[in-house]
Design an enzyme around this catalytic site. Structure first.
Site, PDB file in Angstrom:
ATOM      1  N   ASN A  63      36.499  30.626  38.182  1.00  0.00           N
ATOM      2  CA  ASN A  63      35.798  30.969  39.529  1.00  0.00           C
ATOM      3  C   ASN A  63      34.567  30.605  39.357  1.00  0.00           C
ATOM      4  OD1 ASN A  63      35.130  31.668  42.107  1.00  0.00           O
ATOM      5  ND2 ASN A  63      35.363  33.690  41.858  1.00  0.00           N
ATOM      6  N   LYS A 100      32.400  30.185  41.708  1.00  0.00           N
ATOM      7  CA  LYS A 100      31.537  30.709  42.786  1.00  0.00           C
ATOM      8  C   LYS A 100      30.434  29.769  43.255  1.00  0.00           C
ATOM      9  CE  LYS A 100      32.393  35.247  40.544  1.00  0.00           C
ATOM     10  NZ  LYS A 100      31.873  36.515  40.359  1.00  0.00           N
ATOM     11  N   HIS A 153      38.609  37.389  47.625  1.00  0.00           N
ATOM     12  CA  HIS A 153      37.513  38.050  46.209  1.00  0.00           C
ATOM     13  C   HIS A 153      36.551  38.964  47.007  1.00  0.00           C
ATOM     14  CE1 HIS A 153      34.366  37.584  43.380  1.00  0.00           C
ATOM     15  NE2 HIS A 153      35.253  37.171  42.584  1.00  0.00           N
ATOM     16  N   GLU A 210      33.482  39.251  46.606  1.00  0.00           N
ATOM     17  CA  GLU A 210      32.332  38.871  47.152  1.00  0.00           C
ATOM     18  C   GLU A 210      32.561  38.522  48.543  1.00  0.00           C
ATOM     19  OE1 GLU A 210      31.389  36.322  43.876  1.00  0.00           O
ATOM     20  OE2 GLU A 210      30.929  37.931  42.749  1.00  0.00           O
ATOM     21  N   GLU A 259      40.842  42.786  39.840  1.00  0.00           N
ATOM     22  CA  GLU A 259      39.426  42.523  39.893  1.00  0.00           C
ATOM     23  C   GLU A 259      38.911  43.745  40.261  1.00  0.00           C
ATOM     24  OE1 GLU A 259      38.028  38.103  39.245  1.00  0.00           O
ATOM     25  OE2 GLU A 259      37.730  38.813  41.176  1.00  0.00           O
ATOM     26  N   GLY A 309      30.828  40.798  37.042  1.00  0.00           N
ATOM     27  CA  GLY A 309      29.220  40.349  36.554  1.00  0.00           C
ATOM     28  C   GLY A 309      28.619  41.583  35.881  1.00  0.00           C
TER      29      GLY A 309
HETATM   30  P1  13P Z   1      32.495  37.693  35.909  1.00  0.00           P
HETATM   31  O1  13P Z   1      33.582  37.327  34.986  1.00  0.00           O
HETATM   32  O2  13P Z   1      31.435  36.826  36.105  1.00  0.00           O
HETATM   33  O3  13P Z   1      32.593  39.253  35.961  1.00  0.00           O
HETATM   34  O4  13P Z   1      33.332  37.284  37.587  1.00  0.00           O
HETATM   35  C1  13P Z   1      34.459  37.619  37.768  1.00  0.00           C
HETATM   36  C2  13P Z   1      35.058  37.193  38.991  1.00  0.00           C
HETATM   37  O5  13P Z   1      34.589  37.456  40.099  1.00  0.00           O
HETATM   38  C3  13P Z   1      36.236  36.348  39.062  1.00  0.00           C
HETATM   39  O6  13P Z   1      36.603  36.083  40.109  1.00  0.00           O
END
Ligand code: 13P
Length: 234
Positions: free
Chosen positions: A7, A9, A85, A87, A154, A160
């Site tokens: 991903n 982002k 997701h 976010e 997740e 993150g």
């Molecule tokens: P990270 O791997 O940066 O923790 O992010 C995970 C994520 O949000 C995948 O969709």
């Protein structure tokens, strides 16, 4: 065989994506590789890599300035779309109900939705993580779903953050998701783990029962970080 999804982002350029595609072209793996990139990077020849988007509108078309429909995504040649997701939930107020509509829109357009569910730190500390996960599955998977969906667990507090749940916690969450899907009449749905996956923990996480692959954020941006995640697991 596992599913390794990245991903990106709001990151990436056409050059960076081309470099990644070239770097992945000849690696020795049977795993399925998916890159979910910004809309602007769809519609490029991605070789053996399947591309996906990171969100879709709930609507087919119309006066929804700035939105992109699942049909439009499918027209680029993309095969997947992430919905729900963390976010999107955090910054755009997306609820399970909206996520379910997005997943349904994706399936109608022939895309495979990667439906994200997971608990916040508050929910974990209040002891309701398992309820949040179960209701996430029940409320986000559209009724009359065929088998063409993927679930991504997740844990929102670990995204993150450089930390992950314990193996036992991941195992419990994935078993609950598999059992909930099975109670809904859905078996053999891939269940990915996502949040702080990197080359040093990916193979171990993918050895946990009911973990069919990973959804990788930061460590999917550069070939040197992403390739070992793919090649360290059979
Ligand atoms: P990270 O791997 O940066 O923790 O992010 C995970 C994520 O949000 C995948 O969709």
């Amino acid at each position: 065989m596992k599913i390794i999804a990245g991903n990106w982002k709001m990151n990436g350029t056409r050059t960076a994506l081309s470099e990644m595609i070239n770097a992945l072209q000849n690696i020795d793996t049977q795993n399925t590789i998916i890159l979910c990139v910004p809309y602007t990077l769809l519609n490029i020849d991605s070789g053996r890599i399947a591309l996906g988007a990171q969100d879709t509108s709930t609507h087919d078309h119309g006066a929804y300035t700035g939105e992109v429909s699942a049909q439009m995504i499918a027209e680029t040649g993309a095969k997947y779309v992430i919905v729900g997701h963390s976010e999107r939930r955090q910054y755009h107020g997306e609820t399970n109900n909206i996520v379910q509509q997005k997943a349904a829109a994706a399936m109608t357009a022939g895309l495979i939705p990667i439906i994200c569910i997971g608990e916040t730190m508050d929910e974990k500390q209040s002891g309701i993580a398992m309820q949040v996960i179960e209701s996430g599955v029940r409320e986000c998977v559209p009724p009359n779903t065929n088998k063409n969906i993927i679930i991504a667990y997740e844990p929102r507090w670990a995204i993150g953050a450089g930390i992950t749940p314990t193996d036992d916690e991941i195992a419990a969450a994935h078993k609950l998701i598999a059992d909930t899907l099975s109670n809904m009449g859905l078996t053999n749905i891939p269940i990915l783990y996502g949040a702080s996956v990197k080359a040093t923990n990916a193979a171990q996480i993918m050895s946990i029962p009911n973990v069919d692959g990973v959804l990788v954020g930061g460590a999917s941006l550069k070939p040197d970080d992403f390739i070992p995640i793919i090649t360290n697991v059979k």
